[in-house]
Write a protein that holds these residues in place. Structure first.
Motif, PDB file in Angstrom:
ATOM      1  N   TYR A   1       0.831  -1.204   0.000  1.00  0.00           N
ATOM      2  CA  TYR A   1       0.000   0.000   0.000  1.00  0.00           C
ATOM      3  C   TYR A   1       0.870   1.261   0.000  1.00  0.00           C
ATOM      4  O   TYR A   1       0.584   2.224  -0.720  1.00  0.00           O
ATOM      5  CB  TYR A   1      -0.907  -0.017   1.231  1.00  0.00           C
TER       6      TYR A   1
ATOM      7  N   VAL B   1       0.624   3.850  -3.140  1.00  0.00           N
ATOM      8  CA  VAL B   1      -0.059   5.130  -2.885  1.00  0.00           C
ATOM      9  C   VAL B   1       0.939   6.261  -2.663  1.00  0.00           C
ATOM     10  O   VAL B   1       0.831   7.329  -3.274  1.00  0.00           O
ATOM     11  CB  VAL B   1      -1.006   4.979  -1.676  1.00  0.00           C
ATOM     12  N   SER B   2       1.924   6.035  -1.783  1.00  0.00           N
ATOM     13  CA  SER B   2       2.883   7.109  -1.473  1.00  0.00           C
ATOM     14  C   SER B   2       4.038   7.162  -2.457  1.00  0.00           C
ATOM     15  O   SER B   2       4.506   8.246  -2.809  1.00  0.00           O
ATOM     16  CB  SER B   2       3.437   6.907  -0.052  1.00  0.00           C
TER      17      SER B   2
ATOM     18  N   HIS C   1       4.026   5.773  -5.586  1.00  0.00           N
ATOM     19  CA  HIS C   1       3.561   5.706  -6.974  1.00  0.00           C
ATOM     20  C   HIS C   1       4.325   4.644  -7.768  1.00  0.00           C
ATOM     21  O   HIS C   1       4.752   4.868  -8.915  1.00  0.00           O
ATOM     22  CB  HIS C   1       3.693   7.068  -7.658  1.00  0.00           C
TER      23      HIS C   1
ATOM     24  N   ALA D   1      -5.414   0.089  -2.993  1.00  0.00           N
ATOM     25  CA  ALA D   1      -4.627   1.142  -3.651  1.00  0.00           C
ATOM     26  C   ALA D   1      -5.231   1.492  -5.007  1.00  0.00           C
ATOM     27  O   ALA D   1      -5.255   2.668  -5.401  1.00  0.00           O
ATOM     28  CB  ALA D   1      -3.190   0.671  -3.811  1.00  0.00           C
TER      29      ALA D   1
ATOM     30  N   GLU E   1      -8.051   3.898  -4.435  1.00  0.00           N
ATOM     31  CA  GLU E   1      -7.649   5.264  -4.063  1.00  0.00           C
ATOM     32  C   GLU E   1      -6.944   5.981  -5.205  1.00  0.00           C
ATOM     33  O   GLU E   1      -7.154   7.183  -5.407  1.00  0.00           O
ATOM     34  CB  GLU E   1      -6.745   5.208  -2.833  1.00  0.00           C
ATOM     35  N   ILE E   2      -6.100   5.277  -5.956  1.00  0.00           N
ATOM     36  CA  ILE E   2      -5.346   5.931  -7.027  1.00  0.00           C
ATOM     37  C   ILE E   2      -6.245   6.247  -8.211  1.00  0.00           C
ATOM     38  O   ILE E   2      -6.122   7.296  -8.847  1.00  0.00           O
ATOM     39  CB  ILE E   2      -4.160   5.044  -7.453  1.00  0.00           C
TER      40      ILE E   2
END
Length: 312
Positions: free
Chosen positions: A136, A140-141, A143, A172, A175-176
């Motif tokens: 995750y 998410v952080s 990329h 993920a 969210e992305i």
């Protein structure tokens, strides 16, 4: 010698078949040979053999001169700091590395014998909790690219070793968004999974377990009720048999039978214990320990029958 075909029948040989075989075996064909032509053919054959031998010798000398073929050297890309942090499952170290811009540029580097990215290593972690958090965080952080393939053409999602790690990929993705990566075609990631979906899934699992427990409880209650009813029916049947036995003994003028110990058989007349039933004497529906008991009981039954006739 030439091979001669012989016509044979299927099954038992017939007279015609035997005649055909006899004719073939007894027939001799004469043919004139040209000795000069045979010598020319032998010479051409020997020359071709010498040519093949010389070519094989030349190839062997050439291989000995050249030596063994050079081995292909495969260069293995060394693991980066991100790879090492993921392999160790160190989330704090991974978070600090992702915050560094120079490390972010190497987040999709393939390294190791199988040319795997940090996301590949995170997906195959045995620790489901650490693996899901690393996946995750990288997606998410950091990329990270979920579509990168390793040397065996596997996307990171294919290496997910547990359901929590696969859910981290799907979360993920939720969210992305769908525009950044080709989640289905290239990354092969399952449908997006939001927090609400995960909560509903957990509630569904809990509800399923609750229903299973309820069914198990009901099944146990049904089995207990069946066992109780069967036990009660057996007890009633035993009581009925005992009552019938006592009534039969009363009609025969015998006293109520005592309870025998395990492995013992009681005489119906004197209540004496016997170890084996085969040693006892049977008359009517009763068993006796000796012939004396048989005769005594018989006299009592005869006397009771005479008294009944006299009274009537």
């Amino acid at each position: 010698p030439d091979v001669i075909g012989i016509p044979l029948d299927v099954g038992k040989p017939s007279h015609e078949g035997c005649c055909a075989v006899h004719e073939i075996l007894t027939t001799c064909t004469l043919q004139r040979l040209d000795l000069q032509m045979i010598e020319v053919q032998h010479a051409l054959h020997n020359k071709s053999l010498e040519t093949i031998t010389e070519s094989n010798v030349d190839e062997g000398l050439q291989k000995e001169t050249q030596g063994p073929p050079a081995r292909k050297v495969v260069e293995i890309t060394p693991l980066t700091s991100l790879h090492k942090a993921v392999i160790e499952g160190n989330l704090e170290e991974l978070t600090s590395l992702i915050s560094i811009e120079s490390e972010i540029d190497s987040i999709d580097i393939r390294a190791g014998p199988e040319e795997m990215s940090p996301l590949h290593f995170a997906a195959e972690l045995n620790d489901a909790a650490a693996g899901s958090e690393c996946v995750y965080k990288l997606l998410v952080s950091g990329h990270a690219n979920p579509c990168i393939l390793d040397s065996r053409n596997r996307p990171p999602y294919f290496l997910a070793s547990s359901e929590p790690i696969r859910n981290a990929f799907r979360k993920a993705r939720s969210e992305i968004g769908e525009d950044m990566w080709k989640w289905t075609d290239n990354a092969k990631v399952g449908p997006p999974l939001s927090d609400e979906d995960m909560q509903r899934k957990k509630e569904k699992i809990l509800d399923k377990k609750k229903r299973q427990k309820q069914r198990q409880k009901e099944r146990k209650a049904e089995e207990k009720a069946e066992n109780d009813s069967r036990k009660k029916a057996e007890e009633e049947e035993e009581a009925k048999q005992r009552a019938e036995e006592e009534a039969k003994r009363a009609r025969a003028g015998l006293t109520p039978k005592n309870t025998a110990r395990a492995g013992e058989h009681l005489c119906d007349f004197c209540q004496k214990a016997c170890k084996r039933k085969s040693q006892m004497f049977a008359r009517l529906d009763f068993y006796y320990c000796s012939t004396d008991c048989v005769k005594k009981h018989q006299r009592e039954l005869t006397a009771a029958a005479a008294a009944a006739r006299f009274n009537s």
